[in-house]
Design a protein around this motif. Sequence first.
Motif, PDB file in Angstrom:
ATOM      1  N   GLU A 102       0.729  -0.981  -0.033  1.00  0.00           N
ATOM      2  CA  GLU A 102      -0.147   0.059   0.044  1.00  0.00           C
ATOM      3  C   GLU A 102       0.936   1.343   0.098  1.00  0.00           C
ATOM      4  OE1 GLU A 102      -2.986   0.384   0.208  1.00  0.00           O
ATOM      5  OE2 GLU A 102      -3.527  -1.707   0.332  1.00  0.00           O
ATOM      6  N   ASP A 103       1.785   1.108   0.532  1.00  0.00           N
ATOM      7  CA  ASP A 103       2.848   2.640   0.904  1.00  0.00           C
ATOM      8  C   ASP A 103       3.944   2.474  -0.513  1.00  0.00           C
ATOM      9  OD1 ASP A 103       4.605   0.237   1.190  1.00  0.00           O
ATOM     10  OD2 ASP A 103       5.123   1.095   3.294  1.00  0.00           O
ATOM     11  N   TYR A 104       3.763   1.550  -1.337  1.00  0.00           N
ATOM     12  CA  TYR A 104       4.679   2.146  -2.785  1.00  0.00           C
ATOM     13  C   TYR A 104       5.997   1.921  -2.613  1.00  0.00           C
ATOM     14  CZ  TYR A 104       0.397   3.458  -4.832  1.00  0.00           C
ATOM     15  OH  TYR A 104      -1.652   3.552  -5.063  1.00  0.00           O
ATOM     16  N   LEU A 105       6.610   0.974  -0.735  1.00  0.00           N
ATOM     17  CA  LEU A 105       7.258   0.769  -1.305  1.00  0.00           C
ATOM     18  C   LEU A 105       8.441  -0.929  -1.247  1.00  0.00           C
ATOM     19  CD1 LEU A 105       7.764   2.892   2.079  1.00  0.00           C
ATOM     20  CD2 LEU A 105       8.512   3.411  -0.664  1.00  0.00           C
ATOM     21  N   SER A 106       8.605  -1.287  -0.458  1.00  0.00           N
ATOM     22  CA  SER A 106       7.874  -3.134  -0.591  1.00  0.00           C
ATOM     23  C   SER A 106       7.045  -3.895   0.441  1.00  0.00           C
ATOM     24  CB  SER A 106       9.656  -3.642   0.404  1.00  0.00           C
ATOM     25  OG  SER A 106       9.494  -3.060   1.453  1.00  0.00           O
ATOM     26  N   GLN A 107       7.794  -5.169  -0.421  1.00  0.00           N
ATOM     27  CA  GLN A 107       6.511  -6.645   0.216  1.00  0.00           C
ATOM     28  C   GLN A 107       7.323  -7.356   0.081  1.00  0.00           C
ATOM     29  OE1 GLN A 107       2.852  -6.090   0.767  1.00  0.00           O
ATOM     30  NE2 GLN A 107       3.738  -8.245   2.591  1.00  0.00           N
ATOM     31  N   THR A 108       6.769  -8.266   1.431  1.00  0.00           N
ATOM     32  CA  THR A 108       7.399  -9.655   1.089  1.00  0.00           C
ATOM     33  C   THR A 108       6.339 -10.589   1.086  1.00  0.00           C
ATOM     34  OG1 THR A 108       9.257  -9.393   2.941  1.00  0.00           O
ATOM     35  CG2 THR A 108       8.555 -10.790   3.274  1.00  0.00           C
ATOM     36  N   TRP A 109       6.476 -11.754   0.748  1.00  0.00           N
ATOM     37  CA  TRP A 109       5.611 -13.139   0.691  1.00  0.00           C
ATOM     38  C   TRP A 109       6.207 -14.147   0.717  1.00  0.00           C
ATOM     39  CZ3 TRP A 109       1.018 -11.624  -1.576  1.00  0.00           C
ATOM     40  CH2 TRP A 109       1.209 -10.126  -2.090  1.00  0.00           C
ATOM     41  N   THR A 151      15.265 -12.726  -1.917  1.00  0.00           N
ATOM     42  CA  THR A 151      15.046 -13.948  -1.413  1.00  0.00           C
ATOM     43  C   THR A 151      15.747 -14.577  -0.461  1.00  0.00           C
ATOM     44  OG1 THR A 151      16.941 -15.362  -2.593  1.00  0.00           O
ATOM     45  CG2 THR A 151      14.334 -14.139  -4.179  1.00  0.00           C
ATOM     46  N   SER A 152      15.435 -15.620   0.387  1.00  0.00           N
ATOM     47  CA  SER A 152      15.801 -16.447   1.582  1.00  0.00           C
ATOM     48  C   SER A 152      16.772 -16.531   1.806  1.00  0.00           C
ATOM     49  CB  SER A 152      14.005 -16.984   2.392  1.00  0.00           C
ATOM     50  OG  SER A 152      13.711 -17.845   1.356  1.00  0.00           O
ATOM     51  N   ARG A 153      16.751 -17.597   0.202  1.00  0.00           N
ATOM     52  CA  ARG A 153      18.355 -18.307  -0.517  1.00  0.00           C
ATOM     53  C   ARG A 153      19.340 -17.078  -0.177  1.00  0.00           C
ATOM     54  NH1 ARG A 153      15.990 -17.922  -5.690  1.00  0.00           N
ATOM     55  NH2 ARG A 153      13.926 -19.073  -4.902  1.00  0.00           N
ATOM     56  N   GLY A 154      18.906 -16.082  -0.293  1.00  0.00           N
ATOM     57  CA  GLY A 154      19.716 -15.242   0.067  1.00  0.00           C
ATOM     58  C   GLY A 154      20.275 -14.364  -1.789  1.00  0.00           C
ATOM     59  N   GLU A 155      19.660 -15.010  -3.002  1.00  0.00           N
ATOM     60  CA  GLU A 155      19.858 -14.214  -3.622  1.00  0.00           C
ATOM     61  C   GLU A 155      18.438 -13.058  -4.273  1.00  0.00           C
ATOM     62  OE1 GLU A 155      20.514 -18.924  -7.016  1.00  0.00           O
ATOM     63  OE2 GLU A 155      18.405 -17.167  -6.581  1.00  0.00           O
ATOM     64  N   ASP A 189       9.262 -22.060   6.158  1.00  0.00           N
ATOM     65  CA  ASP A 189      10.023 -20.101   6.380  1.00  0.00           C
ATOM     66  C   ASP A 189      10.626 -19.515   5.340  1.00  0.00           C
ATOM     67  OD1 ASP A 189       8.971 -21.210   8.680  1.00  0.00           O
ATOM     68  OD2 ASP A 189      11.104 -21.720   9.420  1.00  0.00           O
ATOM     69  N   GLY A 190      10.577 -20.015   3.827  1.00  0.00           N
ATOM     70  CA  GLY A 190      11.212 -19.195   2.963  1.00  0.00           C
ATOM     71  C   GLY A 190      10.197 -17.543   2.949  1.00  0.00           C
ATOM     72  N   PRO A 216      11.238 -16.839  -7.298  1.00  0.00           N
ATOM     73  CA  PRO A 216      10.620 -17.014  -6.629  1.00  0.00           C
ATOM     74  C   PRO A 216      10.699 -18.105  -6.009  1.00  0.00           C
ATOM     75  CG  PRO A 216       8.729 -18.506  -8.568  1.00  0.00           C
ATOM     76  CD  PRO A 216      10.441 -16.949  -8.966  1.00  0.00           C
ATOM     77  N   LEU A 217      10.711 -17.877  -4.706  1.00  0.00           N
ATOM     78  CA  LEU A 217       9.885 -19.694  -4.439  1.00  0.00           C
ATOM     79  C   LEU A 217       9.915 -20.855  -4.607  1.00  0.00           C
ATOM     80  CD1 LEU A 217       8.562 -18.908  -0.527  1.00  0.00           C
ATOM     81  CD2 LEU A 217      10.731 -18.107  -1.206  1.00  0.00           C
TER      82      LEU A 217
END
Length: 276
Positions: free
Chosen positions: A127-134, A195-199, A181-182, A227-228
Amino acid sequence: MKNVKYIAMLAIGALLASCDPTTIEGPSAAASMTEEQLQSTVTLQQTVPNQNKFTYSTSPATYVQILDQDGSILSSGTSGSFVGVPPLTSITVRAINQDGSMTSFSQPCTITEYVDVPEVYKFLFGEDYLSQTWVWDTEDADCVWGLGGYMSDVSPSWWKVTAAEIDGQCEGKGLLQDGLDGWMTFTLAGKKVDTSRGESGTISWDLSNIAQDGWDQGTLTFSGTTPLLGVLPNQGNVPQYEYHILQMDGEHLYLCAPEPGASSGGSAWFWNFKKK
């Protein structure tokens, strides 16, 4: 006869010159104009202070292009209006001189209110046009990953991998950090993906690239990462970078990628994510 040919050639040359879109009157009548001359020619202003809507005009009439800080063209012509998409931090105005060179100037802009922005920006980056975690959708979907029918299913139906089973699938493909937990974070600045894998990489989208009306909403393409669990198992776990968007509403992001050569009803893989 030679004189006739010579006169005809002069006439054609004059006609081409009159149609040259880079011919600019006024300050740029010389081979090139300075940055200061271009600035004095262009009037650029926000329609409403601190909003992302702008108008521009030129006097004398000069063909210009308007670009954002990333080089995306927002508008072109001798006058007009445009809406900048977030994050808009600066605007560049450029014109092509008669000698083929280019003159430009840039100015910062302050945006505190975005209006008329395509919903994809909010849906992907928050909503804030910044970032979103999926993360994997363990709430609204009965499975998080699996196999189903291309252009017929909107979620896995042939083989469903549940939240309790996803760690095993990821470990078997050497992607354990993509498990339950990814996570993957989309950041609007630079359209970056972490990403949670460090990429890290980037994403782009094409909402006009519809595979089938009523089934998908366009494509989402990853570059530099996936993606995951973004692989095709039947193809030796090769990374998959382009996906059909099946659901994208700010809360969910459901994706699909077909097996190579699949037609409607053929084999496809499905990914179900939710907003963290």
